[in-house]
Write an enzyme that holds these catalytic residues in place. Structure first.
Site, PDB file in Angstrom:
ATOM      1  N   PRO A  24       0.792  -1.222   0.000  1.00 38.31           N
ATOM      2  CA  PRO A  24       0.000   0.000   0.000  1.00 38.31           C
ATOM      3  C   PRO A  24       0.827   1.277   0.000  1.00 38.31           C
ATOM      4  O   PRO A  24       1.851   1.367   0.671  1.00 38.31           O
ATOM      5  CB  PRO A  24      -0.835  -0.107   1.276  1.00 38.31           C
ATOM      6  CG  PRO A  24      -0.183  -1.133   2.110  1.00 38.31           C
ATOM      7  CD  PRO A  24       0.555  -2.042   1.183  1.00 38.31           C
ATOM      8  N   ASN A  25       0.363   2.202  -0.795  1.00 39.27           N
ATOM      9  CA  ASN A  25       0.890   3.562  -0.913  1.00 39.27           C
ATOM     10  C   ASN A  25       2.220   3.660  -1.651  1.00 39.27           C
ATOM     11  O   ASN A  25       2.692   4.764  -1.916  1.00 39.27           O
ATOM     12  CB  ASN A  25       0.990   4.241   0.457  1.00 39.27           C
ATOM     13  CG  ASN A  25      -0.356   4.303   1.142  1.00 39.27           C
ATOM     14  OD1 ASN A  25      -1.334   4.738   0.550  1.00 39.27           O
ATOM     15  ND2 ASN A  25      -0.417   3.837   2.376  1.00 39.27           N
ATOM     16  N   ARG A  27       4.805  11.126  -2.402  1.00 43.16           N
ATOM     17  CA  ARG A  27       4.471  10.885  -0.995  1.00 43.16           C
ATOM     18  C   ARG A  27       5.726  10.990  -0.137  1.00 43.16           C
ATOM     19  O   ARG A  27       6.665  10.210  -0.310  1.00 43.16           O
ATOM     20  CB  ARG A  27       3.872   9.485  -0.849  1.00 43.16           C
ATOM     21  CG  ARG A  27       3.628   9.071   0.572  1.00 43.16           C
ATOM     22  CD  ARG A  27       3.144   7.616   0.633  1.00 43.16           C
ATOM     23  NE  ARG A  27       3.047   7.187   1.998  1.00 43.16           N
ATOM     24  CZ  ARG A  27       3.594   6.083   2.483  1.00 43.16           C
ATOM     25  NH1 ARG A  27       4.279   5.283   1.670  1.00 43.16           N
ATOM     26  NH2 ARG A  27       3.463   5.763   3.733  1.00 43.16           N
ATOM     27  N   TYR A  74      10.938   8.699   1.175  1.00 39.70           N
ATOM     28  CA  TYR A  74      10.853   7.728   0.089  1.00 39.70           C
ATOM     29  C   TYR A  74      11.535   8.166  -1.203  1.00 39.70           C
ATOM     30  O   TYR A  74      11.582   7.394  -2.154  1.00 39.70           O
ATOM     31  CB  TYR A  74       9.388   7.372  -0.180  1.00 39.70           C
ATOM     32  CG  TYR A  74       8.686   6.873   1.059  1.00 39.70           C
ATOM     33  CD1 TYR A  74       9.028   5.652   1.616  1.00 39.70           C
ATOM     34  CD2 TYR A  74       7.722   7.641   1.697  1.00 39.70           C
ATOM     35  CE1 TYR A  74       8.414   5.193   2.767  1.00 39.70           C
ATOM     36  CE2 TYR A  74       7.095   7.192   2.848  1.00 39.70           C
ATOM     37  CZ  TYR A  74       7.447   5.973   3.384  1.00 39.70           C
ATOM     38  OH  TYR A  74       6.852   5.525   4.522  1.00 39.70           O
ATOM     39  N   ASN A 125       8.224  -5.234  -0.596  1.00 39.64           N
ATOM     40  CA  ASN A 125       8.017  -4.064   0.252  1.00 39.64           C
ATOM     41  C   ASN A 125       6.541  -4.095   0.604  1.00 39.64           C
ATOM     42  O   ASN A 125       5.697  -3.658  -0.183  1.00 39.64           O
ATOM     43  CB  ASN A 125       8.391  -2.778  -0.476  1.00 39.64           C
ATOM     44  CG  ASN A 125       8.252  -1.554   0.415  1.00 39.64           C
ATOM     45  OD1 ASN A 125       7.573  -1.590   1.427  1.00 39.64           O
ATOM     46  ND2 ASN A 125       8.873  -0.468   0.010  1.00 39.64           N
ATOM     47  N   ALA A 158       2.898  -0.698   5.016  1.00 37.73           N
ATOM     48  CA  ALA A 158       2.382  -0.742   6.388  1.00 37.73           C
ATOM     49  C   ALA A 158       2.002  -2.153   6.834  1.00 37.73           C
ATOM     50  O   ALA A 158       2.029  -2.460   8.030  1.00 37.73           O
ATOM     51  CB  ALA A 158       1.185   0.195   6.529  1.00 37.73           C
ATOM     52  N   GLU A 201      12.718  -8.908   2.356  1.00 39.10           N
ATOM     53  CA  GLU A 201      11.934  -7.749   2.786  1.00 39.10           C
ATOM     54  C   GLU A 201      12.744  -6.483   2.548  1.00 39.10           C
ATOM     55  O   GLU A 201      13.898  -6.407   2.953  1.00 39.10           O
ATOM     56  CB  GLU A 201      11.626  -7.902   4.276  1.00 39.10           C
ATOM     57  CG  GLU A 201      10.921  -6.738   4.914  1.00 39.10           C
ATOM     58  CD  GLU A 201      10.771  -6.903   6.417  1.00 39.10           C
ATOM     59  OE1 GLU A 201      10.265  -5.954   7.035  1.00 39.10           O
ATOM     60  OE2 GLU A 201      11.161  -7.941   6.984  1.00 39.10           O
ATOM     61  N   HIS A 249      12.643  -2.002   2.499  1.00 38.86           N
ATOM     62  CA  HIS A 249      11.989  -0.725   2.845  1.00 38.86           C
ATOM     63  C   HIS A 249      12.895   0.390   2.371  1.00 38.86           C
ATOM     64  O   HIS A 249      14.117   0.328   2.568  1.00 38.86           O
ATOM     65  CB  HIS A 249      11.782  -0.603   4.356  1.00 38.86           C
ATOM     66  CG  HIS A 249      10.956  -1.704   4.908  1.00 38.86           C
ATOM     67  ND1 HIS A 249       9.589  -1.738   4.794  1.00 38.86           N
ATOM     68  CD2 HIS A 249      11.318  -2.841   5.549  1.00 38.86           C
ATOM     69  CE1 HIS A 249       9.141  -2.849   5.356  1.00 38.86           C
ATOM     70  NE2 HIS A 249      10.166  -3.542   5.806  1.00 38.86           N
ATOM     71  N   ARG A 293      12.318   5.516  12.596  1.00 42.39           N
ATOM     72  CA  ARG A 293      11.076   6.285  12.433  1.00 42.39           C
ATOM     73  C   ARG A 293      10.160   6.067  13.631  1.00 42.39           C
ATOM     74  O   ARG A 293      10.609   5.719  14.713  1.00 42.39           O
ATOM     75  CB  ARG A 293      10.420   5.890  11.111  1.00 42.39           C
ATOM     76  CG  ARG A 293      11.296   6.299   9.911  1.00 42.39           C
ATOM     77  CD  ARG A 293      10.623   6.128   8.601  1.00 42.39           C
ATOM     78  NE  ARG A 293       9.426   6.944   8.517  1.00 42.39           N
ATOM     79  CZ  ARG A 293       8.481   6.759   7.601  1.00 42.39           C
ATOM     80  NH1 ARG A 293       8.599   5.781   6.704  1.00 42.39           N
ATOM     81  NH2 ARG A 293       7.417   7.533   7.559  1.00 42.39           N
TER      82      ARG A 293
END
Length: 144
Positions: free
Chosen positions: A10-11, A18, A23, A74, A77, A99, A101, A108
């Site tokens: 998502p996103n 964004r 990012y 990725n 969330a 995985e 990111h 964060r």
């Protein structure tokens, strides 16, 4: 020829606009283009998928062993709370899942510090912007 899947959650489709401080400024199509170029240099093919829907991500993961030699994931969330995604990754073992990111999730917000999918992934790469994906490609290319 080895074929990999780069699967984004998502996103991630909003990458480039964004929160560019986290990012980066490259769009997802631009990132995918760079990854396809590097995959070709490493001698394998790469497919791309992005979804904002948990069930669709699970369906993609379930279908992956029939098509792919590995996945760069990725999960966005979903990384932090989706036991359903975690279980889907475990269910397709031994297919390796890395995985990734773009941001350093450990630097964060507190809720981002925990990954429920890490225990069933081959490894985690975080904090190198879009190049986190490149490091995932390098893993599958035998660099480490």
């Amino acid at each position: 020829m080895k074929t990999l899947l780069v699967l984004n959650g998502p996103n991630i489709n909003l990458t480039g606009t964004r929160e560019p401080a986290h990012y980066g400024a490259l769009t997802l199509p631009e990132i995918n283009e760079k990854l396809a170029e590097r995959a070709a240099e490493l001698g394998f093919a790469v497919d791309f998928a992005q979804t904002n829907h948990e069930g669709e991500m699970i369906d993609i993961l379930h279908a992956a062993p029939a098509k792919y030699d590995g996945i760069i994931l990725n999960a966005g969330a979903y990384t932090h709370y989706s036991y359903a995604i975690r279980d889907a990754i475990a269910a397709i073992a031994p297919l390796p899942v890395v995985e990734v990111h773009m941001s350093n999730i450990h630097a964060r917000e507190e809720f981002r510090h925990t990954s429920v999918i890490s225990p069933v992934c081959r490894g985690q790469i975080a904090g190198f912007g879009w190049k986190s994906y490149l490091l995932g490609l390098e893993y599958f290319g035998g660099a480490f």
